[in-house]
Each structure stands twice: as C-alpha cells, then as structure tokens.
Design a protein around this motif. Structure first.
Motif, PDB file in Angstrom:
ATOM      1  N   ASN A  11       0.597  -0.895   9.684  1.00 13.32           N
ATOM      2  CA  ASN A  11       0.676   0.626   9.764  1.00 13.32           C
ATOM      3  C   ASN A  11       0.578   1.183   8.402  1.00 13.32           C
ATOM      4  O   ASN A  11      -0.147   2.413   7.945  1.00 13.32           O
ATOM      5  CB  ASN A  11       1.653   0.961  10.540  1.00 13.32           C
ATOM      6  CG  ASN A  11       1.760   2.535  10.715  1.00 13.32           C
ATOM      7  OD1 ASN A  11       1.252   3.275  10.226  1.00 13.32           O
ATOM      8  ND2 ASN A  11       2.665   2.995  11.709  1.00 13.32           N
ATOM      9  N   ILE A  12       1.561   0.628   7.557  1.00  9.86           N
ATOM     10  CA  ILE A  12       1.733   1.132   6.096  1.00  9.86           C
ATOM     11  C   ILE A  12       0.537   0.936   5.401  1.00  9.86           C
ATOM     12  O   ILE A  12       0.005   1.987   4.703  1.00  9.86           O
ATOM     13  CB  ILE A  12       2.833   0.274   5.416  1.00  9.86           C
ATOM     14  CG1 ILE A  12       4.113   0.563   6.243  1.00  9.86           C
ATOM     15  CG2 ILE A  12       3.034   0.794   4.111  1.00  9.86           C
ATOM     16  CD1 ILE A  12       5.383  -0.266   5.473  1.00  9.86           C
ATOM     17  N   GLN A  13      -0.188  -0.232   5.637  1.00  6.15           N
ATOM     18  CA  GLN A  13      -1.554  -0.493   4.834  1.00  6.15           C
ATOM     19  C   GLN A  13      -2.526   0.436   5.172  1.00  6.15           C
ATOM     20  O   GLN A  13      -3.392   0.974   4.186  1.00  6.15           O
ATOM     21  CB  GLN A  13      -1.757  -1.697   4.805  1.00  6.15           C
ATOM     22  CG  GLN A  13      -3.053  -2.334   4.097  1.00  6.15           C
ATOM     23  CD  GLN A  13      -3.295  -3.931   4.052  1.00  6.15           C
ATOM     24  OE1 GLN A  13      -2.406  -4.479   4.030  1.00  6.15           O
ATOM     25  NE2 GLN A  13      -4.602  -4.296   4.593  1.00  6.15           N
ATOM     26  N   PHE A 104       2.676  -4.239  -0.254  1.00  4.94           N
ATOM     27  CA  PHE A 104       3.103  -3.102  -1.338  1.00  4.94           C
ATOM     28  C   PHE A 104       2.304  -3.532  -2.687  1.00  4.94           C
ATOM     29  O   PHE A 104       1.783  -2.609  -3.275  1.00  4.94           O
ATOM     30  CB  PHE A 104       4.794  -3.271  -1.793  1.00  4.94           C
ATOM     31  CG  PHE A 104       5.491  -2.566  -0.713  1.00  4.94           C
ATOM     32  CD1 PHE A 104       5.031  -1.636   0.239  1.00  4.94           C
ATOM     33  CD2 PHE A 104       6.734  -3.066  -0.657  1.00  4.94           C
ATOM     34  CE1 PHE A 104       5.785  -1.288   1.307  1.00  4.94           C
ATOM     35  CE2 PHE A 104       7.683  -2.520   0.512  1.00  4.94           C
ATOM     36  CZ  PHE A 104       7.142  -1.602   1.284  1.00  4.94           C
ATOM     37  N   LYS A 105       2.226  -4.844  -2.851  1.00  5.68           N
ATOM     38  CA  LYS A 105       1.412  -5.197  -4.251  1.00  5.68           C
ATOM     39  C   LYS A 105      -0.033  -4.921  -3.762  1.00  5.68           C
ATOM     40  O   LYS A 105      -0.747  -4.351  -4.778  1.00  5.68           O
ATOM     41  CB  LYS A 105       1.495  -6.696  -4.498  1.00  5.68           C
ATOM     42  CG  LYS A 105       2.729  -7.062  -4.955  1.00  5.68           C
ATOM     43  CD  LYS A 105       3.017  -8.361  -5.512  1.00  5.68           C
ATOM     44  CE  LYS A 105       4.347  -8.712  -6.428  1.00  5.68           C
ATOM     45  NZ  LYS A 105       4.502 -10.107  -6.394  1.00  5.68           N
ATOM     46  N   TYR A 106      -0.565  -5.205  -2.626  1.00  3.74           N
ATOM     47  CA  TYR A 106      -2.109  -4.764  -2.051  1.00  3.74           C
ATOM     48  C   TYR A 106      -2.321  -3.363  -2.162  1.00  3.74           C
ATOM     49  O   TYR A 106      -3.132  -3.045  -2.804  1.00  3.74           O
ATOM     50  CB  TYR A 106      -2.124  -5.367  -1.029  1.00  3.74           C
ATOM     51  CG  TYR A 106      -3.553  -5.219  -0.300  1.00  3.74           C
ATOM     52  CD1 TYR A 106      -4.761  -6.280  -0.760  1.00  3.74           C
ATOM     53  CD2 TYR A 106      -3.914  -4.075   0.541  1.00  3.74           C
ATOM     54  CE1 TYR A 106      -6.019  -5.918  -0.444  1.00  3.74           C
ATOM     55  CE2 TYR A 106      -5.194  -4.076   0.885  1.00  3.74           C
ATOM     56  CZ  TYR A 106      -6.318  -4.724   0.560  1.00  3.74           C
ATOM     57  OH  TYR A 106      -7.443  -4.891   1.021  1.00  3.74           O
ATOM     58  N   ILE A 107      -1.377  -2.668  -1.809  1.00  4.77           N
ATOM     59  CA  ILE A 107      -1.691  -1.121  -1.830  1.00  4.77           C
ATOM     60  C   ILE A 107      -1.566  -0.477  -2.986  1.00  4.77           C
ATOM     61  O   ILE A 107      -2.560   0.308  -3.487  1.00  4.77           O
ATOM     62  CB  ILE A 107      -0.762  -0.357  -1.055  1.00  4.77           C
ATOM     63  CG1 ILE A 107      -0.670  -0.785   0.628  1.00  4.77           C
ATOM     64  CG2 ILE A 107      -0.509   1.304  -1.174  1.00  4.77           C
ATOM     65  CD1 ILE A 107       0.257  -0.482   1.399  1.00  4.77           C
ATOM     66  N   LEU A 108      -0.551  -1.001  -4.097  1.00  2.00           N
ATOM     67  CA  LEU A 108      -0.413  -0.525  -5.306  1.00  2.00           C
ATOM     68  C   LEU A 108      -1.714  -0.882  -6.271  1.00  2.00           C
ATOM     69  O   LEU A 108      -2.157  -0.050  -6.922  1.00  2.00           O
ATOM     70  CB  LEU A 108       0.758  -1.068  -6.007  1.00  2.00           C
ATOM     71  CG  LEU A 108       2.133  -0.461  -5.818  1.00  2.00           C
ATOM     72  CD1 LEU A 108       3.198  -1.168  -6.211  1.00  2.00           C
ATOM     73  CD2 LEU A 108       2.135   0.932  -6.070  1.00  2.00           C
ATOM     74  N   ALA A 124       6.251   7.855  -1.249  1.00  2.00           N
ATOM     75  CA  ALA A 124       6.474   7.629   0.025  1.00  2.00           C
ATOM     76  C   ALA A 124       6.609   5.815   0.138  1.00  2.00           C
ATOM     77  O   ALA A 124       7.554   5.458   0.768  1.00  2.00           O
ATOM     78  CB  ALA A 124       5.561   8.032   1.034  1.00  2.00           C
ATOM     79  N   LEU A 125       5.664   5.293  -0.736  1.00  2.00           N
ATOM     80  CA  LEU A 125       5.752   3.839  -0.468  1.00  2.00           C
ATOM     81  C   LEU A 125       7.082   3.469  -1.277  1.00  2.00           C
ATOM     82  O   LEU A 125       7.786   2.565  -0.922  1.00  2.00           O
ATOM     83  CB  LEU A 125       4.821   3.286  -1.375  1.00  2.00           C
ATOM     84  CG  LEU A 125       4.404   1.663  -1.449  1.00  2.00           C
ATOM     85  CD1 LEU A 125       3.988   1.212  -0.072  1.00  2.00           C
ATOM     86  CD2 LEU A 125       3.092   1.449  -2.692  1.00  2.00           C
ATOM     87  N   LEU A 141      12.386  -4.037  -5.214  1.00  2.00           N
ATOM     88  CA  LEU A 141      12.273  -3.085  -6.578  1.00  2.00           C
ATOM     89  C   LEU A 141      11.750  -3.546  -7.653  1.00  2.00           C
ATOM     90  O   LEU A 141      11.451  -2.762  -8.585  1.00  2.00           O
ATOM     91  CB  LEU A 141      13.557  -2.385  -6.614  1.00  2.00           C
ATOM     92  CG  LEU A 141      13.816  -1.617  -5.596  1.00  2.00           C
ATOM     93  CD1 LEU A 141      15.153  -0.893  -5.801  1.00  2.00           C
ATOM     94  CD2 LEU A 141      12.821  -0.541  -5.046  1.00  2.00           C
ATOM     95  N   ASP A 142      11.507  -4.828  -7.972  1.00  2.00           N
ATOM     96  CA  ASP A 142      10.925  -5.323  -9.317  1.00  2.00           C
ATOM     97  C   ASP A 142       9.536  -4.671  -9.586  1.00  2.00           C
ATOM     98  O   ASP A 142       9.541  -4.267 -10.939  1.00  2.00           O
ATOM     99  CB  ASP A 142      10.699  -6.862  -9.422  1.00  2.00           C
ATOM    100  CG  ASP A 142      12.140  -7.690  -9.319  1.00  2.00           C
ATOM    101  OD1 ASP A 142      12.147  -8.694  -9.192  1.00  2.00           O
ATOM    102  OD2 ASP A 142      13.237  -6.969  -9.502  1.00  2.00           O
ATOM    103  N   THR A 143       8.809  -4.558  -8.809  1.00  2.00           N
ATOM    104  CA  THR A 143       7.302  -4.068  -9.097  1.00  2.00           C
ATOM    105  C   THR A 143       7.569  -2.611  -9.556  1.00  2.00           C
ATOM    106  O   THR A 143       6.614  -2.032 -10.258  1.00  2.00           O
ATOM    107  CB  THR A 143       6.416  -4.352  -8.133  1.00  2.00           C
ATOM    108  OG1 THR A 143       6.875  -3.753  -6.756  1.00  2.00           O
ATOM    109  CG2 THR A 143       6.002  -5.629  -7.941  1.00  2.00           C
TER     110      THR A 143
END
Length: 284
Positions: A11-13, A104-108, A124-125, A141-143
C-alpha cells in the motif's frame, strides 16, 4: 501474518508514486472545475487554480498540495493503525523491519520526481519511519539521517555547510522554533521552512510570530550552519518576514540585535541554549 505485512508495505509503495499522486491531482482539479463559472487560471503541473469569489470580490487561490496534505494525514494515520495491529510480537517486528527497509529504500530511489514536485509526500514517508522508530523501536532512521537535503545544498543561496546538510537537522530545527513559538506551525509548514533555508530558487518564506529582536537573535545564532548568512543576504533573500508581515531588512536586523544584546531575558537564554545544543549535536 506475512500477507498482512506485505499488504501494508505494498500500500505504501503503491500510494507514493508519481502516477497515483498525479491521478489524485486530476481528480482534485476536476472537482473544483465549475463549467458555469470556470477558473480563470489553472496550472495543471502544480495543481493551483485561481477562482473569482463573487462574495468577497477577490481571487481565491486553491492548491492541490493543501488537499494532498489532508489526504496524506488520513493515509499515514491509517497505515500507523495497521502497523500497530501487525506488530504483535518480536517475529513480526523482524519481518516488518525487513519489509520497511526494502520498501523505503525502493521508494526513495525510484520516486525522486514525486518528491521534487510534492515534498510533503517525502515528509509522509519519513513520518512513518519516525513512527516505527519512536513507538516500536525499529531502527529505520539511518537512511533519513544520511539523506542530503538536495544535491545543490552547498550552492544554495545561504550555502549550507556539509555537517548540517541532512534533512533531519532542519526537521529538528523546525520542531525547535515551533516549540519556542517563534513561528506558527499552522501557518508555516515544515517543508516550506526547509525550502526557505536550503533552496536556491523558491517562493517559500518564513514569517516569524515573535518580536523582531528575538527573530534577529535566532537568525544570528543559526548563522554558523551556513557559509553565506548575514544581514545583507537575509534582506536580499526576502525569505524572512517579521510579525508585521514585512521583509526583514539589513538595518532592521542590525538595529534589533543591538537593542536586544544587553537585555537580561530568560527567553533569549532559552533560545540561545536550545539552538546551540542542536548545532552541537550535529557538529559532533
């Protein structure tokens, strides 16, 4: 359990894509379009409509980003509830951590165009990442911490120094000025605040909600995070407005600092300690 976790991050992706947000923008414009009294100006790229208001005899400016901000708030709260339900044991935490990190890495990396057009989607992410970190103790939170504000940060109008070029620093700075009530966070949003300090070309500005002396003192305290931040460039930027809605000039900046310099004021000390603590935290 795997199915539920997969559904949440799928859903997020799927939501945070340029295609989905552009679709929402088209629906927004269509919903505001009145054939009998159409807008006299529509910017399809930004989703901004200018509509004449016969009741006030003024032009109303309606922005898709305002609507998107509300939609994202509802969406992130829904995702948070789903995560709370899914995070029932340590095994679930391990799986969610893996799904979250990958997603998250894929979306960023894949949605840079979306974040450039609508930075609030990036917010939002990061809000979801902070939620998983703060409430569920997942270290994601590292990224975000290593994420540079923008590729041109060092050449921005104020020339951000590398040590403070991480987005999280400016998020913390925004939280600090909101807590100190130097700004009204219902009037100046986080992304507008960050843009005003870090972009070369932007219409974003920061209106302060305090007397000019406190405003000038705060700006002086944060000058070490930039290579090009003084009264002259502050005036030229036209990005800082006083409580009276006037651009802070170099003479007003200098005069306000002189007037407030010798004041024995607890609030001044609080501002100074808070800002210095934050700068020290990121300079280590």
């Amino acid at each position: 359990m795997d199915g539920r976790i997969f559904s949440i991050f799928n859903n997020i992706q799927n939501f945070l894509t340029i295609e989905n947000i552009d679709g929402l923008k088209r629906k927004f414009i269509k919903s505001k379009y009145n054939k009998e009294d159409p807008p006299f100006d529509i910017n399809l790229e930004s989703g901004i409509l200018k509509i004449y208001n016969s009741h006030t005899d003024k032009v109303d400016i309606i922005s898709f980003d305002d609507s998107l901000r509300d939609d994202l708030s509802i969406w992130t709260n829904k995702i948070k509830l789903e995560l709370d339900v899914a995070l029932v044991n340590s095994e679930a935490k391990r799986k969610i951590s893996n799904y979250a990190d990958t997603t998250f890495k894929y979306i960023l990396s894949g949605q840079k165009g979306l974040f450039e057009k609508h930075p609030i989607c990036r917010d939002a992410l990061f809000e979801l990442k902070r939620y998983l970190s703060d409430k569920h103790a997942l270290d994601l939170l590292d990224t975000a911490q290593s994420d540079i504000i923008n590729d041109d940060y060092s050449n921005s109008i104020f020339k951000v120094k590398y040590a403070y070029s991480k987005r999280l620093f400016f998020v913390d700075l925004y939280d600090l000025v909101s807590t100190l009530e130097l700004i009204d966070d219902e009037e100046i949003y986080e992304q507008n605040f960050i843009n005003a300090f870090t972009l070369n070309n932007t219409s974003d500005f920061i209106k302060f909600n305090t007397e000019t002396g406190f405003m000038a003192y705060f700006l002086k305290l944060i000058s070490p995070i930039f290579n090009n931040f003084n009264g002259k460039i502050i005036e030229q930027s036209e990005r800082f407005l006083t409580k009276q809605n006037k651009v802070l000039s170099q003479s007003n900046y200098n005069t306000s600092l002189k007037r407030i310099k010798d004041k024995d004021n607890e609030f001044l000390i609080k501002i100074e300690n808070s800002v210095n603590d934050l700068i020290s935290k990121y300079s280590e």
